[in-house]
Design a protein around this motif. Structure first.
Motif, short mmCIF file in Angstrom:
data_model
loop_
_atom_site.label_atom_id
_atom_site.label_comp_id
_atom_site.label_asym_id
_atom_site.label_seq_id
_atom_site.Cartn_x
_atom_site.Cartn_y
_atom_site.Cartn_z
N UNK A 1 0.82 -1.22 0.00
CA UNK A 1 0.00 0.00 0.00
C UNK A 1 0.86 1.26 0.00
N UNK B 1 -0.43 4.93 0.73
CA UNK B 1 -0.73 5.47 2.05
C UNK B 1 0.50 5.70 2.92
N UNK B 2 1.66 5.69 2.29
CA UNK B 2 2.88 6.17 2.96
C UNK B 2 2.75 7.68 3.13
N UNK B 3 3.08 8.18 4.31
CA UNK B 3 3.07 9.63 4.54
C UNK B 3 4.25 10.27 3.82
N UNK B 4 3.98 11.19 2.91
CA UNK B 4 5.09 11.90 2.25
C UNK B 4 5.06 13.40 2.57
N UNK C 1 4.04 15.24 5.96
CA UNK C 1 3.49 15.21 7.32
C UNK C 1 2.55 16.38 7.54
N UNK D 1 -8.23 7.57 3.67
CA UNK D 1 -7.95 6.53 4.67
C UNK D 1 -8.05 7.08 6.09
N UNK E 1 -5.85 9.37 7.35
CA UNK E 1 -4.58 9.98 7.71
C UNK E 1 -4.39 11.28 6.90
N UNK F 1 9.42 10.58 -3.57
CA UNK F 1 9.59 10.37 -2.13
C UNK F 1 9.03 9.01 -1.72
N UNK G 1 11.12 5.52 -0.41
CA UNK G 1 10.85 4.69 0.77
C UNK G 1 10.84 3.22 0.38
N UNK G 2 10.19 2.93 -0.75
CA UNK G 2 10.11 1.55 -1.23
C UNK G 2 11.50 1.01 -1.59
N UNK H 1 14.50 2.10 -0.53
CA UNK H 1 15.34 1.93 0.65
C UNK H 1 14.93 0.71 1.47
N UNK H 2 13.65 0.42 1.46
CA UNK H 2 13.16 -0.68 2.28
C UNK H 2 13.28 -2.03 1.60
N UNK I 1 17.65 11.58 -5.26
CA UNK I 1 18.11 12.36 -4.10
C UNK I 1 17.77 11.69 -2.77
N UNK I 2 16.71 10.88 -2.75
CA UNK I 2 16.23 10.36 -1.46
C UNK I 2 16.51 8.88 -1.24
#
Lengths: 321, 321
Positions: A162, A165-168, A170, A177, A179, A250, A254-255, A257-258, A287-288
């Motif tokens: 999902x 629904x990662x917070x990019x 804040x 959802x 959030x 962004x 996250x994906x 890096x994880x 960059x991220x």
């Protein structure tokens, strides 16, 4: 001995059904608008009808169909075959697999539609030579599916992937959802169109370049309008698209890096917004993401378009035999 | 026939080595400070010496040691056995596995230390009854490892699990990886101590409650000082800890939305900061994770402490035989 399988992509607006040989060659296809308003039983009938229709169309005897794979929206459990919730269809805790097996007298397997999009692209499309693959669709919402070690990865409840629904951002815009600042709330087609309309609401000629491409009608502005205006050089449209693209990067970072994947396959209407979006998204990712992980991953457009889910359902059926 | 394996946790400051039976019972252990300054060969000798030492200590003949598992920092490739980069040790492209096998005349397997922390907790610790597990250590940096379907998941380059470099504050403080606003840059022990020192730099009595607990010496302020001040009711310390905890929850929410795990095991010094940190982190996670995924996951402290990595290395060796 000849053999066939069927793949069904059940969506809120249409049911798309494919008949394929056990070698994976498509032999027939059918598409009908989903009669969601007529209730659960009516949709079951529709699915069964399309399965019969594709077999008839290819002159295949029903007994030569070995299995049916079905992709459905919403949180569902592939093990129990229950769709927990499908707001577009108005379903809750629907025992879809058991009900379809009873109707079709055939083995049925059920999976989340985004996961099957991932499996389809992995088997037949843009992820064929890669076992660690992330599939992301950016359209009205943002969905995702994971192929890890060559298989769908659903996590403990079938709900993995999902990315929408990662917070990019804040504290950013509210998401359906519950959030705030989810990727979907700032980079989906819906979000891009909303940003454009917020611009138009400012008045004083704001967003004029976008409005002109929508025939002067604010309600007609979509993410595609914004994309076309941006490609035509409109700076306001470009700023909206740039921002969405950065947020996409962004989320992808996250994906990356994880999961350290080798491929991210991107589908959905928003990904057809052109090079501006792709370049900016890639820069944001670079960059991220950690260098070592960035170097190993390639971002590519989906190769199967709207057929990805149904072809994934075919694969699911093939593997289940 | 009696048999033993050895697990080695090679860190920048110490080498921790365990001897275990093939049933996984620890029979001996040794710890020496890493002689990183004396070069690669010296550290190889140290590792070999500890392996000999633990065997001798338990009265085990060297020929009864079957395999050695080694956890090392930095990006490394478990398949080739090469440590690509280990800044704390000053290594680049070090063929650690081959060199250790030559020295020890034993089969050696190599893995990332955070991945072995995950495997250790999965086999012997807080993740024993769970096959979809995320391990996170929050100390000077923030590391992570994934156990998916009961096995270490490294992605395509062995680099998966880098939760510390997910962006949680876009445009936030610079991170040693070159990006900005990474989880590690805003929630590691280093980041928490830095926030406290920035507070002290304001002068005019700012951070007095924290400073008092560090004996009045700003340089002595660590994350642990901030945690103690927060537990004692100091509002400034509490604000710093709250912020770090919120960011931790943001990073964990990305992991939960993406992987739908059943357990997140949290280790490292910062996780000993007390209930304030855990409660706030959990609240942040609850607000930012999808409900269905939040309901399936439990956050728990690591059960193995500093031994997690070495016990993971033991498991690795046991599985390799």
């Amino acid at each position: 001995m000849p053999g066939y399988v069927v793949g069904v992509d059940l969506g809120g607006t249409k049911i798309y059904t494919l008949l394929a040989t056990v070698e994976g060659t498509v032999a027939a296809e059918a598409e009908v608008p989903t009669a969601a308003g007529r209730g659960y039983e009516a949709v079951l009938d529709q699915i069964a009808d399309t399965v019969v229709a594709v077999a008839a169309q290819a002159g295949v005897k029903p007994e030569n169909v070995r299995a049916v794979g079905v992709g459905a929206p919403g949180p569902l459990d592939p093990d129990t075959g229950i769709v927990h919730q499908a707001p577009n269809l108005g379903w809750k805790e629907a025992p879809l697999r058991a009900d379809l097996e009873a109707r079709l007298q055939l083995p049925v397997c059920l999976e989340n539609d985004a996961n099957l999009g991932a499996l389809g692209e992995h088997t037949f499309g843009a992820g064929r030579d890669c076992n660690e693959l992330v599939y992301v669709t950016v359209s009205t919402g943002i969905g995702g599916g994971l192929i890890l070690r060559g298989e769908i990865y659903g996590g403990v409840g079938g709900g993995a992937g999902e990315i929408g629904h990662i917070t990019v951002v804040p504290g950013g815009p509210g998401c359906r959802c519950g959030s705030r600042g989810c990727l979907e709330a700032v980079a989906s087609g819906t979000a891009i169109a909303l940003r454009a309309r917020e611009l138009l609401d400012k008045g004083a000629g704001a967003g004029a370049g976008i409005l002109a491409l929508a025939g002067g009608e604010a309600e007609a502005v979509t993410a595609a309008t914004v994309a076309r205006a941006a490609e035509a050089g409109d700076p306001e449209a470009r700023a909206i698209l740039d921002e969405a693209a950065w947020h996409l990067g962004t989320g992808l970072a996250a994906v990356v890096n994880l999961l350290n994947p080798c491929r991210i396959v991107l589908g959905g209407g928003v990904m057809k917004s052109g090079r501006l979006l792709w370049d900016r998204m890639d820069r944001s990712l670079r960059e991220q993401a950690l260098d070592a992980a960035y170097r190993r991953v390639r971002l590519v457009p989906g190769a199967l378009g709207a057929r990805a889910g149904a072809l994934g359902a075919v694969t699911l059926a093939l593997r289940s035999r």
